[in-house]
Design a protein around this motif. Structure first.
Motif, PDB file in Angstrom:
ATOM      1  N   GLY A 227       0.996  -1.878  -0.060  1.00 16.26           N
ATOM      2  CA  GLY A 227       0.046  -0.482   0.085  1.00 16.26           C
ATOM      3  C   GLY A 227       0.544   1.005  -0.195  1.00 16.26           C
TER       4      GLY A 227
ATOM      5  N   ALA B 286      -0.378   4.290  -2.250  1.00 18.83           N
ATOM      6  CA  ALA B 286      -1.702   4.456  -2.697  1.00 18.83           C
ATOM      7  C   ALA B 286      -1.827   5.556  -3.625  1.00 18.83           C
ATOM      8  CB  ALA B 286      -2.806   3.508  -1.702  1.00 18.83           C
ATOM      9  N   GLY B 287      -3.213   5.781  -4.021  1.00 19.58           N
ATOM     10  CA  GLY B 287      -2.833   7.162  -5.000  1.00 19.58           C
ATOM     11  C   GLY B 287      -1.760   8.090  -5.859  1.00 19.58           C
TER      12      GLY B 287
ATOM     13  N   GLY C 296      -0.755  -0.713  -4.134  1.00 22.85           N
ATOM     14  CA  GLY C 296      -1.552   0.281  -4.590  1.00 22.85           C
ATOM     15  C   GLY C 296      -1.794   1.274  -5.148  1.00 22.85           C
TER      16      GLY C 296
ATOM     17  N   THR D  40      -2.406   2.782  -9.214  1.00 20.61           N
ATOM     18  CA  THR D  40      -2.707   2.821 -10.244  1.00 20.61           C
ATOM     19  C   THR D  40      -2.019   2.644 -11.434  1.00 20.61           C
ATOM     20  OG1 THR D  40      -5.139   3.994  -9.720  1.00 20.61           O
ATOM     21  CG2 THR D  40      -4.532   3.317 -12.664  1.00 20.61           C
TER      22      THR D  40
END
Length: 217
Positions: A148, A151-152, A183, A185
Motif C-alpha cells: 500500500g 496508494a494514490g 496500491g 494505479t
C-alpha cells in the motif's frame, strides 16, 4: 550542508523551462547522459506548447557517462548512495517545481530504478512515474516497499520479454509488487523485444502522460 555532487546539468526540450506548465523529467540509463533521452520528448504530448520536458544528467560520472547511484549489481542500489542522490535530485526538483506544479518522472533502465526510488521516498510528490525497462529498488536499497505504499500514485510500467540486461528476478518482482501490493494505479505493457523502447510503448506512454498532465496526446 554542501552537496557532494555537482550542480545538475539539465537539457530542456525547446531550450527553456516554462514554470507555468506541467513538468516531465526524463532520466537516462546508466552510463549514458541527458542527451541520450532528450529526443524522447519529441514523441510525447505538448513538448513545445503545453508541457515542459527536462532531461537531467545523473550526478555520478561513470565510464564516459553517468549513473544515478552506486550499486552492488544491476538494479541494486547501495542505500547510502541512493539516499544521497535522491536528496540531490529533490533539491533541484523543488527549485524548479514548487508545490502545486505537476511533476511526472520518466526513467529508463537505471533511470527507472532511480525514478522508483524518488517515488517511494515521497509518493505524494509526483503526478506520475514511468518505469521503463527497469526495476524498482527494494528494501535492500533502503526504501519503503510495505504493501500500500503507493496508494494514490499513478505508475506506467513497461518491460521487454527478451530483456537480458535487467535481472529477471528483479523484473518479475517489480511487476508483481506494483500490480499486487503497491496500491498504485498501474498502466502496464509487455513488449516481445529486449532492452529498448518500441514505438508501441512510446505511443502508450504518450497517452499516459497526456492523462497525467491534462494535455492532448
Amino acid at each position: 550542508m554542501t552537496s557532494p555532487f555537482p550542480d545538475p546539468v539539465v537539457a530542456w526540450s525547446g531550450g527553456a523551462d516554462r514554470p507555468d506548465l506541467p513538468l516531465v523529467v526524463l532520466l537516462h540509463g546508466r552510463g549514458a547522459d541527458e542527451r541520450s533521452i532528450l529526443g524522447l520528448a519529441g514523441h510525447l504530448p505538448g513538448h513545445l506548447s503545453s508541457v515542459s520536458y527536462a532531461a537531467v544528467r545523473a550526478p555520478i560520472a561513470e565510464g564516459g557517462g553517468y549513473a544515478w547511484f552506486a550499486n552492488r549489481g544491476i538494479g541494486r542500489p547501495l542505500p547510502e548512495s541512493l539516499a544521497a542522490t535522491t536528496a540531490w535530485f529533490r533539491t533541484w526538483l523543488d527549485s524548479v517545481a514548487p508545490e502545486g506544479r505537476p511533476v511526472v518522472l520518466v526513467g529508463f533502465s537505471g533511470g527507472a530504478a532511480f525514478a522508483g526510488g524518488v517515488l517511494l521516498d515521497d509518493p505524494q510528490r509526483l503526478a506520475g512515474t514511468a518505469v521503463l525497462h527497469g526495476t524498482l529498488p527494494f528494501e535492500d536499497a533502503g526504501v519503503d516497499v510495505t504493501p500500500g505504499r503507493l496508494a494514490g500514485s499513478s505508475v506506467f510500467l513497461a518491460h521487454g520479454d527478451a530483456d537480458t540486461v535487467i535481472p529477471l528476478e528483479l523484473q518479475a518482482r517489480t511487476w508483481s509488487w506494483l500490480h499486487e501490493e503497491s496500491g498504485a494505479t498501474v498502466t502496464s505493457r509487455r513488449d516481445p523485444g529486449g532492452h529498448g523502447l518500441s514505438a508501441e510503448t512510446v505511443a502508450e506512454l504518450a497517452d499516459w502522460i497526456a492523462g497525467r498532465t491534462g494535455t492532448e496526446a
